[in-house]
Design a protein around this motif. Structure first.
Motif, short mmCIF file in Angstrom:
data_model
loop_
_atom_site.label_atom_id
_atom_site.label_comp_id
_atom_site.label_asym_id
_atom_site.label_seq_id
_atom_site.Cartn_x
_atom_site.Cartn_y
_atom_site.Cartn_z
N UNK A 50 0.83 -1.20 0.00
CA UNK A 50 0.00 0.00 0.00
C UNK A 50 0.87 1.25 0.00
N UNK A 51 0.21 2.40 -0.07
CA UNK A 51 0.89 3.71 -0.10
C UNK A 51 1.91 3.78 -1.23
N UNK A 52 1.51 3.27 -2.40
CA UNK A 52 2.41 3.23 -3.55
C UNK A 52 2.56 4.60 -4.19
N UNK A 53 3.79 4.97 -4.52
CA UNK A 53 4.05 6.20 -5.27
C UNK A 53 5.27 5.98 -6.15
N UNK A 54 5.44 6.83 -7.15
CA UNK A 54 6.56 6.68 -8.08
C UNK A 54 7.06 8.06 -8.53
N UNK A 55 8.28 8.05 -9.07
CA UNK A 55 8.83 9.26 -9.68
C UNK A 55 9.99 8.88 -10.58
N UNK A 56 10.22 9.67 -11.61
CA UNK A 56 11.45 9.58 -12.39
C UNK A 56 12.53 10.29 -11.59
N UNK A 57 13.66 9.61 -11.36
CA UNK A 57 14.67 10.16 -10.47
C UNK A 57 15.95 10.59 -11.18
N UNK A 58 15.98 10.48 -12.50
CA UNK A 58 17.18 10.86 -13.23
C UNK A 58 17.11 12.27 -13.77
N UNK A 59 18.16 12.73 -14.43
CA UNK A 59 18.16 14.07 -15.03
C UNK A 59 17.17 14.13 -16.19
N UNK A 60 16.74 15.33 -16.53
CA UNK A 60 15.79 15.50 -17.63
C UNK A 60 16.36 15.06 -18.96
N UNK A 61 17.67 14.92 -19.04
CA UNK A 61 18.31 14.49 -20.29
C UNK A 61 18.19 12.99 -20.52
N UNK A 62 17.75 12.24 -19.51
CA UNK A 62 17.56 10.80 -19.71
C UNK A 62 16.59 10.55 -20.86
N UNK A 63 16.92 9.62 -21.76
CA UNK A 63 16.05 9.41 -22.93
C UNK A 63 14.79 8.60 -22.64
N UNK A 64 14.68 7.99 -21.48
CA UNK A 64 13.53 7.14 -21.20
C UNK A 64 13.00 7.40 -19.80
N UNK A 65 11.72 7.09 -19.62
CA UNK A 65 11.11 7.28 -18.31
C UNK A 65 9.63 6.93 -18.33
N UNK A 66 8.97 7.24 -17.23
CA UNK A 66 7.55 6.96 -17.08
C UNK A 66 6.76 8.26 -17.16
N UNK A 67 5.73 8.27 -17.99
CA UNK A 67 4.82 9.43 -18.04
C UNK A 67 3.74 9.31 -16.98
N UNK A 68 3.19 8.12 -16.84
CA UNK A 68 2.16 7.90 -15.83
C UNK A 68 2.18 6.42 -15.46
N UNK A 69 1.83 6.14 -14.20
CA UNK A 69 1.78 4.76 -13.72
C UNK A 69 0.77 4.70 -12.59
N UNK A 70 -0.21 3.83 -12.73
CA UNK A 70 -1.24 3.66 -11.72
C UNK A 70 -1.35 2.18 -11.37
N UNK A 71 -1.28 1.88 -10.06
CA UNK A 71 -1.40 0.51 -9.58
C UNK A 71 -2.43 0.49 -8.46
N UNK A 72 -3.39 -0.40 -8.55
CA UNK A 72 -4.43 -0.49 -7.53
C UNK A 72 -4.91 -1.92 -7.39
N UNK A 73 -5.80 -2.18 -6.48
CA UNK A 73 -6.36 -1.22 -5.51
C UNK A 73 -5.34 -0.88 -4.43
N UNK A 74 -5.72 -0.06 -3.49
CA UNK A 74 -4.84 0.28 -2.37
C UNK A 74 -5.55 -0.13 -1.08
N UNK A 75 -5.07 -1.18 -0.41
CA UNK A 75 -3.83 -1.89 -0.70
C UNK A 75 -4.00 -2.97 -1.77
N UNK A 76 -2.88 -3.33 -2.39
CA UNK A 76 -2.83 -4.51 -3.26
C UNK A 76 -2.61 -5.72 -2.36
N UNK A 77 -3.42 -6.75 -2.55
CA UNK A 77 -3.30 -7.98 -1.76
C UNK A 77 -2.73 -9.07 -2.64
#
Length: 216
Positions: A50-77
Motif C-alpha cells: 500500500x501507499x504506492x508512489x513513483x517518480x522519475x529520479x534521473x536528469x531531464x536528459x535521460x532518454x527514457x522514463x515513465x509518463x504515468x503509472x497507476x497501480x491499484x487497488x490500495x492496498x494490493x493484496x
C-alpha cells in the motif's frame, strides 16, 4: 516491466518480473479451472502492498522514463489481482546488454537503511536484463497477457517510441518473501544503463505487510 517495453524492464528491475509474468500465465490456467465456492470465512496468508508512489529520479536528459503509472487497488493484496495502467517513453532504441542497478532501502525510524543483495534480491546489479527476460520468457514463446493483447514486445531490442498500457488486471500468485523483507516502509530505485549511458531512473515507494487475513 517498448517505451512500454520499459514496463517489463522496470518490473524486472524491481525484482517482480518472474512473479508478474509467471502470474499472468498462471491466471490463464486458473481461468480454465472450475470455481470453488466457500461457505464460510477462511484465513489465508497474504501480503499487502500500500501507499504506492513513483517518480522519475534521473536528469531531464535521460532518454527514457515513465509518463504515468497507476497501480491499484490500495492496498494490493498478494495473491490476487492488481490493476495497472502505464504510459512510458524512450527516445532511443534499447539494445542488449542493458544493465540495471537496483537500490532497495527500508525505513528504520528517521533513517533509511540499504538492504543488501541476497540471492539476487535486494540492492543488486543485473548486468544483462535482456538475458533475464529471455530466461523468464524463452524467445519464440508468446508474451504473456496483457502484453500480447496490445502487441507489446517482451524481449530486447525495443524500438524508440511512446507506448500506453490501458488499465489491465494481472494476477500475482503467492510470493514467498525472503526473511529480510519484513513489514515496513520501503523505497526502491532502479537505474537502467546501455553501455555507459544512463537511460532511465525510476523510484518507487511503498509499505509492506504480511500475515494471516480473513477472506469471504
Amino acid at each position: 516491466m517498448q517505451a512500454l517495453a520499459l514496463l517489463p524492464l522496470a518490473l524486472c528491475a524491481l525484482q517482480l518480473c518472474p512473479a508478474v509474468l509467471g502470474g499472468a500465465l498462471q491466471q490463464q490456467q486458473q481461468q480454465q479451472q472450475p470455481m470453488v465456492l466457500l461457505e464460510k470465512a477462511w484465513p489465508r496468508w497474504a501480503t499487502q502492498v500500500e501507499n504506492f508512489s513513483w517518480e522519475n529520479c534521473g536528469p531531464s536528459s535521460n532518454p527514457a522514463g515513465i509518463k504515468s503509472l497507476s497501480i491499484g487497488p490500495d492496498p494490493v493484496v498478494i495473491p490476487g489481482n492488481i490493476r495497472i495502467s502505464a504510459s512510458l517513453y524512450t527516445s532511443v532504441a534499447l539494445t542488449a546488454p542493458l544493465k540495471v542497478v537496483v537500490v532497495l532501502e527500508k525505513r528504520l525510524g528517521e533513517m533509511w537503511l540499504k538492504v543488501p543483495c541476497v540471492d539476487q534480491l535486494g540492492s543488486c546489479t543485473y548486468e544483462d536484463i535482456c538475458a533475464l527476460l529471455d530466461s523468464v520468457i524463452p524467445p519464440g514463446q508468446p508474451c504473456p497477457e496483457p502484453l500480447l493483447s496490445y502487441g507489446l514486445p517482451c524481449h530486447c531490442p525495443f524500438k524508440a517510441g511512446t507506448y500506453n498500457l490501458p488499465q489491465s488486471d494481472i494476477y500475482i500468485p503467492k510470493i514467498d518473501l525472503p526473511a529480510f523483507l519484513t513489514n515496513g516502509d520501503y523505497k526502491i530505485q532502479a537505474v537502467i544503463f546501455m553501455g555507459d549511458q544512463e537511460i532511465a531512473c525510476v523510484r518507487l515507494c511503498f509499505s509492506l505487510s504480511a500475515g494471516l487475513q480473513w477472506f469471504w
